[in-house]
Design an enzyme around this catalytic site. Sequence first.
Site, PDB file in Angstrom:
ATOM      1  N   SER A 154       0.857  -1.187   0.000  1.00 13.25           N
ATOM      2  CA  SER A 154       0.000   0.000   0.000  1.00 13.25           C
ATOM      3  C   SER A 154       0.889   1.232   0.000  1.00 13.25           C
ATOM      4  CB  SER A 154      -0.942  -0.032   1.214  1.00 13.25           C
ATOM      5  OG  SER A 154      -1.871   1.029   1.152  1.00 13.25           O
ATOM      6  N   ASP A 195      -4.677  -4.828   6.439  1.00 16.98           N
ATOM      7  CA  ASP A 195      -5.073  -5.682   5.319  1.00 16.98           C
ATOM      8  C   ASP A 195      -3.927  -6.629   4.985  1.00 16.98           C
ATOM      9  OD1 ASP A 195      -6.476  -6.774   3.270  1.00 16.98           O
ATOM     10  OD2 ASP A 195      -6.110  -5.144   1.858  1.00 16.98           O
ATOM     11  N   HIS A 226      -3.434  -1.153  -2.778  1.00 16.39           N
ATOM     12  CA  HIS A 226      -4.638  -0.383  -2.486  1.00 16.39           C
ATOM     13  C   HIS A 226      -4.720   0.753  -3.505  1.00 16.39           C
ATOM     14  CE1 HIS A 226      -4.645  -1.779   1.997  1.00 16.39           C
ATOM     15  NE2 HIS A 226      -5.142  -2.665   1.170  1.00 16.39           N
TER      16      HIS A 226
END
Length: 845
Positions: free
Chosen positions: A26, A144, A53
């Site tokens: 990310s 995540d 992401h």
Amino acid sequence: MNNKKLQAHNDLSSKNAKYVVGIGSSAGSLSALKDFCKGLKKDTNAAFILLQHLSPDFKSIMDEILEKHCPIPIKLAQDLQVIEKNTFYILEERKYLSLGDGKIILSNIRPDKLHHPINYFFKSLAEEYQNRACGVILSGTGNDGMDGMIALHNVGAKLYCQSPEDAEFDGMPRAVLDTELNIFSAPADELGRSISEHLRMRGNSDVNIVKNSSDFKNAEKIFALIRNSSNIDFSEYKIGTAERRIQHRMGVLEITDFSDYYDYILREEKEVALLAKDMLIGVTQFFRDREVWDQLLEHTIKPLILEKPDGETIRVWVPGCASGEEAYTLSMLFEYAQEQLNVTREVRIFGSDVGRAGYRDSLTGAYDISVEKDIPKPFLERYFDRIDNKLILDEKVQANVVFTTHNVAFDPPFSNMDLVSCRNLLIYFQPSAQKRIISYFHFSLRSNGFLLLGFAESIGALSDYYHTIDSHYRIYQKNSDTRISLTDAGFNNNTLADQRHTMEQSARIKNYLKTSDYSLAEKSNISRCKDIIVNAYAPPSFVIDTLHNVVYSFGNTEPFSQKLKPGVSSLHIMSQLHQDVASVVNTLLKKLDATRKPVRVENVILLPENLKVTVEASCLENNTTHQIDNYIVSVVTQTTVSAEETAEERDYRRNSLLNQQISRLDAALLDAREILTERQHDIETLAEELQCSNEELMAANEELQSSNEELQSVNEELFTVNSEYQEKIKELESANFDLDNLLKYTEMGVIYLDTNSLIRRFTPKAREYVKVLPLDLNRPFTDLSLTFDCDKLHDLINQASIEKRKISHRIQNTAGPGIGISINPYLDKYDNLEGIILIFQHHET
């Protein structure tokens, strides 16, 4: 399997990736990805899939950035794209990515669902590639990827993580490291090198059923062992799937050579069952691929309910249901549709699987609280109750479903079905078996019945027998009752011969059983002889379980047991024994519970029989689990006490024994009180600690919620600012084009100078007045020559700069038109000097 299957599979699998490395990243991961790619080798035989992401409506250009640093080709991930070895895949848009049948599967992200794409991808990676997968977490915020790494760990995959100190944002790396899994953590460049080395070593110890003839023969023998022990035939499994499952078991056992694993499976019978269980992939969840169920609800279930006459039952079959979540999902959908349509229909859903263990736990309808993230809110509120940190499924939803044992590849199919839902099962079978199973479904469905398959599955060559309702979501409808021919259904001579062989073998077994009555009777006689010998010569004994309930007795136990008392009966050994023996046995069992070693007491007197006995107690260990399952209590008669003893002496001895027992009980009671006091104090201390921890967790939760809201707000602001900047850039580009065209076509000589009198730009007409070239940009104006005489031009420029006002100057020319010079200060909106604009024009004298 045969040589034709091997040859067909050879061409298909030569490019397929044996291993897949999933990478989740990310914020702040660009530099880490560059370093990671630099550490990779060209010939790992693995595919690398990167998931980031991404913002909505934004397509990543990461492929253009990384191709300069990555030694293997980079491709953008596409739906149903075959995963090839030595290739780096990048998802460029905001979608869910999963894997199935060696292909990439893309699906849309629902705006009302929590977006955890890395978890979603890693769980699919764990299901598809087991211990042939690797999971990598790089820089990023949030957590995540944590649940996905746990799923990978559970199937024996290798885990990697960028060290938090090396990451620009350490949220994701710290989240996975806090799970305390076995994760290799290092800087990004070292991760690339470590993964390449790991894959190289794995390649030297792979199972290759296709190319290695000895591995092929061992695999056939192993499948035969499984078939004989469980009646499940894996010979029609896809070869790649079989290789991965066998490799997984070898990885668990730390065996690198396939022949060694075959020798092991011959020695250890339980490994056959464990491999069979591993081959039966039991991964399922509620509402898996939510958009599929939305489509099915609107275009299949609701029309089906409305078309079904009142009083008739809607029949649904879910083959390969595993633990039953898909069957229960369909049950909830039918209940929900009936509520919306305000109608009532009888629904019967048959969930089948080859093994009973897969769905036995689902009969309770109790699920861990963690599954609530998979269930849409309307269904969670309607059909689940939260009790003791568990989700309890509604009884009506459970009542609609019936579970049974059934082998979809070989057993006769169910009949008169309105809907067959078989998602992500066919992908594990070879094409011939897929055709045969789909033909079974065709037979199973009533006229105009519906068939639902997984994203990576299709009806293939049997498309003439089905009408396509939705090709993307794999919803089909039976279009005729025409019987599918054996050839179209994938049956060949070998398949038919195997079925005839099975029937003949069953007949031979029945005949054998009829002719083996004498042998069975002989064995029965031997067992009766053993019972007679044990009852005649073994000491009277009781077999009891760990709760001290009698489960079996042998020998003459009458002298030491008492008659059954009126009322509710009990099998506890204390209620079965003579009171003199019971007190001794109670003491022995307490010692046995504590030490697990045999104990005995001698010279126990039984009154009024005047028997002196020895009482023994020992443990029985289970040979399979090595756990203590039972105890044996034996009573051996030593001698008979003289009957000349008076009643007073007998009473005295009995009282003496009772007093000893009372003293032991008093001592045990005191010990128990002390232990109870200590435990109570520990519980109070623990309760205080838990209270403090609970308060800290509540405070942390509030902080996290606030942080989450702040992050969301910042994200929205950044997105807005970015949009504004994009718009500004467009405006500036437009203004710049306008200015360029103005300068190009104006009939005036114009030169722009900055605050240091450096040339910023000029019009073509200016070259008539100043000897300037395109190469002179950013050159001092004082270095250039004029085409006319004007010694004080530079002084005028300085004056205009200082006074910040326009200055005009004319130069007379007797030979022709004169020249007018306008010197203009270039001011910004704050009246700050940004430069000078010189305008040259001819004028008539």
